[in-house]
Design a protein around this motif. Structure first.
Motif, PDB file in Angstrom:
ATOM      1  N   VAL A 166       0.803  -1.234   0.000  1.00 50.75           N
ATOM      2  CA  VAL A 166       0.000   0.000   0.000  1.00 50.75           C
ATOM      3  C   VAL A 166       0.833   1.280   0.000  1.00 50.75           C
ATOM      4  CG1 VAL A 166      -1.989  -1.096   1.085  1.00 50.75           C
ATOM      5  CG2 VAL A 166      -0.199  -0.100   2.537  1.00 50.75           C
ATOM      6  N   ASP A 167       2.147   1.170  -0.106  1.00 52.79           N
ATOM      7  CA  ASP A 167       3.044   2.332  -0.142  1.00 52.79           C
ATOM      8  C   ASP A 167       3.213   2.773  -1.596  1.00 52.79           C
ATOM      9  OD1 ASP A 167       5.091   4.171   0.013  1.00 52.79           O
ATOM     10  OD2 ASP A 167       6.540   2.810   0.936  1.00 52.79           O
ATOM     11  N   VAL A 187      -6.947  21.289 -21.042  1.00 53.56           N
ATOM     12  CA  VAL A 187      -5.968  20.212 -21.181  1.00 53.56           C
ATOM     13  C   VAL A 187      -6.150  19.541 -22.537  1.00 53.56           C
ATOM     14  CG1 VAL A 187      -5.089  18.076 -20.178  1.00 53.56           C
ATOM     15  CG2 VAL A 187      -6.073  19.834 -18.695  1.00 53.56           C
ATOM     16  N   GLN A 188      -5.036  19.275 -23.208  1.00 53.07           N
ATOM     17  CA  GLN A 188      -5.093  18.641 -24.527  1.00 53.07           C
ATOM     18  C   GLN A 188      -4.899  17.131 -24.456  1.00 53.07           C
ATOM     19  OE1 GLN A 188      -5.876  20.803 -27.246  1.00 53.07           O
ATOM     20  NE2 GLN A 188      -6.230  21.985 -25.381  1.00 53.07           N
ATOM     21  N   LYS A 189      -3.965  16.670 -23.638  1.00 53.75           N
ATOM     22  CA  LYS A 189      -3.727  15.222 -23.578  1.00 53.75           C
ATOM     23  C   LYS A 189      -2.901  14.851 -22.356  1.00 53.75           C
ATOM     24  CE  LYS A 189       0.263  15.547 -26.734  1.00 53.75           C
ATOM     25  NZ  LYS A 189       0.837  15.088 -28.013  1.00 53.75           N
ATOM     26  N   ILE A 190      -2.962  13.568 -22.006  1.00 52.75           N
ATOM     27  CA  ILE A 190      -2.108  12.988 -20.973  1.00 52.75           C
ATOM     28  C   ILE A 190      -0.832  12.507 -21.654  1.00 52.75           C
ATOM     29  CG2 ILE A 190      -1.898  11.202 -19.203  1.00 52.75           C
ATOM     30  CD1 ILE A 190      -4.988  11.116 -19.115  1.00 52.75           C
ATOM     31  N   VAL A 191       0.316  12.937 -21.131  1.00 53.74           N
ATOM     32  CA  VAL A 191       1.594  12.611 -21.764  1.00 53.74           C
ATOM     33  C   VAL A 191       2.269  11.431 -21.081  1.00 53.74           C
ATOM     34  CG1 VAL A 191       3.887  13.485 -22.363  1.00 53.74           C
ATOM     35  CG2 VAL A 191       1.896  14.996 -22.504  1.00 53.74           C
ATOM     36  N   THR A 192       2.375  11.488 -19.751  1.00 52.34           N
ATOM     37  CA  THR A 192       3.018  10.393 -19.015  1.00 52.34           C
ATOM     38  C   THR A 192       2.221  10.044 -17.774  1.00 52.34           C
ATOM     39  OG1 THR A 192       4.442  11.838 -17.682  1.00 52.34           O
ATOM     40  CG2 THR A 192       5.342  11.061 -19.777  1.00 52.34           C
ATOM     41  N   ILE A 193       2.306   8.786 -17.385  1.00 48.28           N
ATOM     42  CA  ILE A 193       1.752   8.298 -16.119  1.00 48.28           C
ATOM     43  C   ILE A 193       2.846   7.508 -15.407  1.00 48.28           C
ATOM     44  CG2 ILE A 193       0.091   6.729 -15.035  1.00 48.28           C
ATOM     45  CD1 ILE A 193      -1.889   7.425 -17.240  1.00 48.28           C
ATOM     46  N   VAL A 194       3.120   7.892 -14.180  1.00 47.09           N
ATOM     47  CA  VAL A 194       4.142   7.232 -13.369  1.00 47.09           C
ATOM     48  C   VAL A 194       3.466   6.570 -12.176  1.00 47.09           C
ATOM     49  CG1 VAL A 194       6.271   7.531 -12.037  1.00 47.09           C
ATOM     50  CG2 VAL A 194       5.818   8.996 -14.033  1.00 47.09           C
ATOM     51  N   ALA A 195       3.848   5.335 -11.891  1.00 47.50           N
ATOM     52  CA  ALA A 195       3.315   4.640 -10.717  1.00 47.50           C
ATOM     53  C   ALA A 195       4.420   3.826 -10.069  1.00 47.50           C
ATOM     54  CB  ALA A 195       2.151   3.728 -11.101  1.00 47.50           C
ATOM     55  N   ALA A 196       4.533   3.972  -8.762  1.00 48.17           N
ATOM     56  CA  ALA A 196       5.453   3.146  -7.981  1.00 48.17           C
ATOM     57  C   ALA A 196       4.614   2.410  -6.954  1.00 48.17           C
ATOM     58  CB  ALA A 196       6.511   4.010  -7.294  1.00 48.17           C
ATOM     59  N   ILE A 197       4.599   1.080  -7.021  1.00 49.17           N
ATOM     60  CA  ILE A 197       3.772   0.274  -6.132  1.00 49.17           C
ATOM     61  C   ILE A 197       4.563  -0.967  -5.718  1.00 49.17           C
ATOM     62  CG2 ILE A 197       2.646  -0.785  -8.151  1.00 49.17           C
ATOM     63  CD1 ILE A 197       0.127  -1.102  -6.361  1.00 49.17           C
ATOM     64  N   PRO A 198       4.641  -1.261  -4.423  1.00 56.42           N
ATOM     65  CA  PRO A 198       5.405  -2.432  -3.987  1.00 56.42           C
ATOM     66  C   PRO A 198       4.768  -3.722  -4.484  1.00 56.42           C
ATOM     67  CG  PRO A 198       4.849  -0.980  -2.135  1.00 56.42           C
ATOM     68  CD  PRO A 198       4.017  -0.546  -3.294  1.00 56.42           C
ATOM     69  N   MET A 243      10.904  -4.038  -0.887  1.00 51.79           N
ATOM     70  CA  MET A 243      11.033  -3.470   0.451  1.00 51.79           C
ATOM     71  C   MET A 243      10.402  -2.075   0.470  1.00 51.79           C
ATOM     72  SD  MET A 243      14.542  -3.156   2.629  1.00 51.79           S
ATOM     73  CE  MET A 243      14.566  -2.630   4.334  1.00 51.79           C
ATOM     74  N   HIS A 244       9.486  -1.841   1.426  1.00 53.78           N
ATOM     75  CA  HIS A 244       8.748  -0.581   1.417  1.00 53.78           C
ATOM     76  C   HIS A 244       8.275  -0.242   2.825  1.00 53.78           C
ATOM     77  CE1 HIS A 244       5.701  -3.714   1.170  1.00 53.78           C
ATOM     78  NE2 HIS A 244       4.811  -2.836   1.618  1.00 53.78           N
ATOM     79  N   SER A 245       7.399   0.735   2.927  1.00 54.93           N
ATOM     80  CA  SER A 245       6.901   1.275   4.201  1.00 54.93           C
ATOM     81  C   SER A 245       8.048   1.992   4.894  1.00 54.93           C
ATOM     82  CB  SER A 245       6.299   0.190   5.095  1.00 54.93           C
ATOM     83  OG  SER A 245       7.296  -0.569   5.764  1.00 54.93           O
ATOM     84  N   PHE A 246       7.873   2.363   6.154  1.00 55.74           N
ATOM     85  CA  PHE A 246       8.970   3.071   6.819  1.00 55.74           C
ATOM     86  C   PHE A 246      10.055   2.129   7.319  1.00 55.74           C
ATOM     87  CE2 PHE A 246       5.201   2.917   9.534  1.00 55.74           C
ATOM     88  CZ  PHE A 246       5.638   2.363  10.727  1.00 55.74           C
TER      89      PHE A 246
END
Length: 399
Positions: A166-167, A187-198, A243-246
């Motif tokens: 969930v981080d 807005v004309q368009k979506i260029v990039t989508i970034v996602a970081a998920i464990p 490895m994630h969370s605090f």
């Protein structure tokens, strides 16, 4: 091209965990004592949780109160996720919690608690409200998109803890095409989508990216700007995020103020909202500034509105209220005159703001500060400070 980018983080991000713990404390103290004064901060690192700050309350609370608030918040966020080992994520049962909370200085109360029920500002500072007509929420588009994707991935991770954690962080870049379109909110368009998920270690990065792209696609499938074939996706871009969370990255309350507000489209004030009671104008001042800005745009007075409100500790009325419609006004009413009319109509004192929005009475039926901390301080219609309850007055200014 004219690009703009905003990011969001989920409730499971370490900084957000700290905010949610801090605001769980605010919720629970105000529910026991609506006059409680709260200014706590939370620091998370490894398996350590440090809760510090100052509190003034008639509620009988001790270390266990703060410890329970922290543990309950982490469990509600979704920790631990069953697909990860103890070395890969935090297990609340293993957390070592240190409480360093002292009595709030009586010097502050001298100016805050005034005769006749008036409240002086609990601190000095300036707060900003912002609104734009480019989305139905009257929020900037990039932060709306990044939150929408974040919420979908967070919901998926909570439903599939054997695969994902969930981080989560998301980021969206939009192309407005030109500065003129940016000013008009087109807005004309979506260029990039970034996602970081464990993800759990046995999942291949190809599986991870395929699944996350599918979730994003399902979330945005009806959006006219979503054309996946022309969007560049960056999903767990290093190729591994286990490895994630605090356990992996420390968390601190008050560190995600841009994600919490307008995604970088507008200035931010001198402090964060989380961890503070309603007398702290970092919180209440921001809410009323957003309320004013949203009304200005909703009433059709401008395409965009930026509102600055400033306070000094111990004084109820703001020392300045400034409206800037960013050259997008639709009437002949000047920004200066608009500022004067708003100040004459609305007191904008901490007591007025508190009573108008019910800030001293957080509840499951109205709002909880911990939920606000998890989602964002502004931009959700169900929040009291997002209600357009004075729209008719603002609309009269257009005549």
């Amino acid at each position: 091209m004219y690009l703009f980018t905003s990011e969001s983080v989920s409730a499971g991000h370490p900084d957000k965990c700290a905010d949610i713990i801090a605001d769980t404390i605010v919720d629970r103290l105000l529910q026991q004592d609506s006059n409680a004064r709260v200014a706590t901060e939370v620091f998370l690192s490894g398996k350590h949780i440090i809760i510090g700050g100052e509190v003034k309350t008639t509620a009988l609370v001790g270390e266990k109160f703060y410890q329970d608030a922290a543990l309950d918040a982490l469990r509600l966020i979704g920790y631990p996720e069953k697909g990860f080992s103890h070395g890969e994520t935090i297990d609340p049962k293993e957390a070592e919690i240190k409480v360093i909370v002292s009595q709030q200085s009586a010097d502050i109360s001298i100016g805050v608690d005034q005769k006749g029920g008036e409240l002086g500002a609990g601190d000095q500072g300036m707060m900003f409200g912002y609104a734009t007509n480019e989305t139905k929420e009257l929020m900037p588009a990039a932060i709306v998109y990044s939150r929408k994707i974040r919420d979908a991935l967070y919901a998926y991770a909570k439903a599939h803890p054997e695969q994902f954690g969930v981080d989560i962080k998301t980021q969206v870049t939009l192309d407005y095409g030109s500065k003129e379109n940016f000013m008009l909110g087109k807005v004309q368009k979506i260029v990039t989508i970034v996602a970081a998920i464990p993800h759990v270690s046995h999942l291949s990065i190809d599986e991870v990216r395929k699944t996350i792209k599918r979730v994003i696609g399902e979330t945005l499938k009806d959006d006219p700007l979503f054309h996946p074939e022309s969007i560049e996706f960056f999903i767990d871009h290093t190729g591994r995020f286990v490895m994630h969370s605090f356990i992996a990255d420390s968390g601190l309350s008050g560190r995600k103020v841009v994600c919490d507000t307008y995604g970088g489209y507008a200035p931010i004030g001198g402090g964060s909202q989380s961890s503070k009671d309603y007398t702290k104008v970092d919180r209440s001042g921001l809410y009323v500034a957003r309320w004013i800005a949203k009304h200005i745009v909703a009433a059709g007075l401008a395409h965009k509105a930026l509102v600055e409100i400033a306070y000094v500790i111990g004084r109820a009325k703001p020392i300045s209220v400034t409206i800037d419609t960013l050259a997008t006004a639709t009437t002949t009413l000047s920004d200066e005159l608009l500022s004067e009319k708003i100040q004459a109509q609305f007191p904008l004192t901490p007591a007025w703001i508190t009573n108008h929005f019910g800030l001293d009475k957080p509840s499951k039926e109205t709002f909880l500060y911990a939920d606000v901390a998890a989602r964002g301080q502004v931009g959700y219609d169900e929040y009291p400070w997002e209600q357009l309850d004075a729209l008719s007055w603002f609309q009269k200014l257009k005549a």
